[in-house]
Enzyme design. Structure first.
Site, PDB file in Angstrom:
ATOM      1  N   HIS A 260       0.738  -0.953   0.080  1.00 32.81           N
ATOM      2  CA  HIS A 260      -0.043   0.060   0.045  1.00 32.81           C
ATOM      3  C   HIS A 260       0.766   1.288   0.071  1.00 32.81           C
ATOM      4  CE1 HIS A 260      -3.581   2.048   0.746  1.00 32.81           C
ATOM      5  NE2 HIS A 260      -2.741   3.005   1.669  1.00 32.81           N
ATOM      6  N   GLU A 261       1.950   1.353   1.133  1.00 36.75           N
ATOM      7  CA  GLU A 261       2.563   2.286   1.075  1.00 36.75           C
ATOM      8  C   GLU A 261       3.443   2.663  -0.134  1.00 36.75           C
ATOM      9  OE1 GLU A 261       1.800   5.017   3.131  1.00 36.75           O
ATOM     10  OE2 GLU A 261       0.462   3.370   4.256  1.00 36.75           O
ATOM     11  N   HIS A 264       1.755   4.547  -2.889  1.00 35.89           N
ATOM     12  CA  HIS A 264       1.768   5.831  -2.557  1.00 35.89           C
ATOM     13  C   HIS A 264       3.020   6.521  -3.226  1.00 35.89           C
ATOM     14  CE1 HIS A 264      -2.162   6.748  -0.537  1.00 35.89           C
ATOM     15  NE2 HIS A 264      -1.801   5.861   0.434  1.00 35.89           N
ATOM     16  N   GLU A 290      -4.663   7.777  -3.257  1.00 38.17           N
ATOM     17  CA  GLU A 290      -5.213   6.462  -2.667  1.00 38.17           C
ATOM     18  C   GLU A 290      -5.535   5.541  -3.986  1.00 38.17           C
ATOM     19  OE1 GLU A 290      -4.893   6.272   0.630  1.00 38.17           O
ATOM     20  OE2 GLU A 290      -6.192   4.200   0.975  1.00 38.17           O
TER      21      GLU A 290
HETATM   22 CO    CO Z   1      -3.159   5.158   1.846  1.00 35.05          CO
END
Ligand code: CO
Length: 496
Positions: A260-261, A264, A290
């Site tokens: 997830h990170e 980003h 996101e």
């Molecule tokens: Co996020």
């Protein structure tokens, strides 16, 4: 020096201050010793003051106004000026008294929230939150006239978003996704027990780095550290840092926080560094940000192809726990759907019920149709209605998230927007990239990363979220893509 290069110089100076604060914040969350806290707060506050002065200076205002009628500028330059002028005018709407009052109330509310959550006592938090909600209602009023007062807050995170559009979107979530999850719940359930055995910390750490590398994260322009809440921060597009959290008895935390990170971070690393400090060098909106993390986490990271390629790495690292697990069961475990109390550990489907509940509550709070004292009961009733769960305590209910204690109302919807944009973008990527799934299976992320760089990252804030979505997929955000993705995948996983 032209007016435009003067403008660019001023914007870069403001960015220098903001990114210096970001370094201090990153350090605070990772390495700062406890005694550093007091002076650190002072240092951050000083920098925030300098940043505010620079970004509301008369000189900048005059320059922006002059440039806004300069026909000789390129299209990109014009858009930068338009964005910066809007931000400038919005900043001017805040009086110093209001900013100070807000910042003081946030500190108090945050401290009260920490205590209240720890001892499970909403009453400790309520009076502070009431004051904060009142300030937020005032903020909505002075920010201008909107179709709905909540729009003013939404726009701080998702420029251009409208409450009315979100109501339509969340009505679809309610009607379609709630029904779909009920169908899943009626089937025999899959298990992920083997994800909660003992997993060595160092091996998990190494694996996390490997997953990031495979995605195309540039370690010469970033690094990974540990923190209690995983996050991504950046000081330019050439220094983008991620953090992760490792739990020795839950392998999920490391895997999903890294991917997830990482998503980003790839976005930030892909923003044009020559546009540093300018809107054209910044992300579009939190929803689009996101979308990048969710696309990697869900559309890639929870896919069959991804685990076909990566499961053996996990088995090699943790043979004692995973050697005897067959691939089908592992893939099912990566995609368990199960209503749960805590948003941050929810699966990719029921996650949106958590957001839906917060959206309904925030809207009602800002409208004034409910008050802070009503929150626990209102919250618990919604969890019963949408997730079928009894909330055992406020700590596991209305007190679970940090956002409101920071005054971040209007933030939650961007999480769902991100997933829905991700599904729509990924659907398009599959059409445009030859054998995308096979490339993912081989561990080759380059075709997808190049596609994201070319379609999303390189533009910075040149397009709005809506314009970008239309440019990439030919239409506005459409929930249908998420629902199609979910239906196809989970029909197979749960034999619906
Ligand atoms: Co996020």
């Amino acid at each position: 020096m032209t007016n435009y290069s003067k403008y660019r110089g001023m914007m870069r100076k403001i960015a220098d201050i903001q990114y210096a604060s970001a370094v201090l914040n990153w350090d605070q969350e990772t390495y700062m010793p406890p005694k550093g806290a007091t002076f650190r707060a002072q240092q951050l506050s000083t920098l925030a003051g300098i940043g505010h002065e620079l970004s509301t200076s008369k000189e900048l205002g005059e320059l922006l106004n002059t440039l806004s009628s300069d026909a000789s500028l390129s299209e990109k330059e014009k858009r930068n000026i338009k964005q910066s002028l809007k931000n400038y005018n919005d900043n001017l709407k805040y009086t110093t008294e209001f900013v100070q009052e807000l910042s003081k109330t946030i500190s108090e509310t945050f401290q009260a929230w920490q205590k209240a959550k720890e001892v499970n006592n909403f009453a400790l938090y309520a009076p502070h939150l009431e004051k904060l909600v009142e300030l937020k209602r005032q903020e909505c009023k002075f920010l201008g006239t909107f179709a709905h007062p909540y729009d003013a807050l939404l726009n701080q995170y998702e420029p251009g978003a409208k409450t009315a559009d979100l109501e339509t979107l969340f009505t679809d979530v309610r009607n379609q996704l709630v029904t779909f999850v009920k169908k899943i719940a009626a089937k025999p359930q899959n298990t992920d027990n083997f994800m909660f055995l003992q997993f060595d910390k160092t091996k998990q750490w190494e694996l996390g780095l490997d997953l990031l590398k495979q995605m195309g994260y540039d370690f010469d322009a970033g690094r990974q550290d540990a923190s209690s809440h995983p996050f991504t921060t950046n000081f330019s597009s050439e220094d983008v840092r991620v953090t992760t959290r490792i739990n020795e008895t839950d392998l999920n935390e490391m895997i999903w926080s890294c991917i997830h990170e990482g998503g980003h971070a790839l976005y930030e690393q892909g923003l044009p560094s020559e546009e540093y400090g300018l809107p054209s060098g910044e992300y579009v909106s939190l929803g689009i940000h996101e979308s990048q993390s969710r696309l990697w986490e869900n559309n890639v990271g929870r896919s069959l192809a991804y685990w076909k390629g990566n499961f053996s790495k996990l088995q090699t690292a943790f043979p004692e726990n995973l050697k005897s697990i067959n691939f089908e069961d592992f893939y099912k475990a990566m995609n368990i759907v199960k209503p749960s109390l805590i948003r941050t550990s929810a699966d990719e489907l029921t996650y949106h019920f958590h957001v839906l509940i917060r959206f309904e509550i925030e809207k009602a709070l800002i409208e004034g149709t409910i008050e802070v004292k009503d929150l626990p009961n209102y919250w618990n009733a919604k969890y019963k209605e949408y997730l079928g769960l009894d909330v055992p305590s406020d700590s596991k209910g209305v007190l679970q998230d940090i956002h409101w204690s920071h005054g971040s109302f209007g933030y939650f919807p961007t999480y769902s927007l991100g997933s829905f944009y991700a599904a729509q973008f990924f659907n398009q990527a599959k059409k445009e990239i030859t054998d995308l799934e096979f490339e993912i299976e081989k561990g080759n992320s380059k075709p997808l990363l190049d596609w994201l760089r070319g379609n999303v990252h390189q533009y910075g804030k040149f397009y709005s979220a809506e314009e970008l979505c239309i440019k990439i997929t030919g239409e506005k955000l459409n929930f249908k893509y998420f629902m199609d993705y979910a239906t196809k995948k989970y029909t197979q996983l749960y034999n619906l």
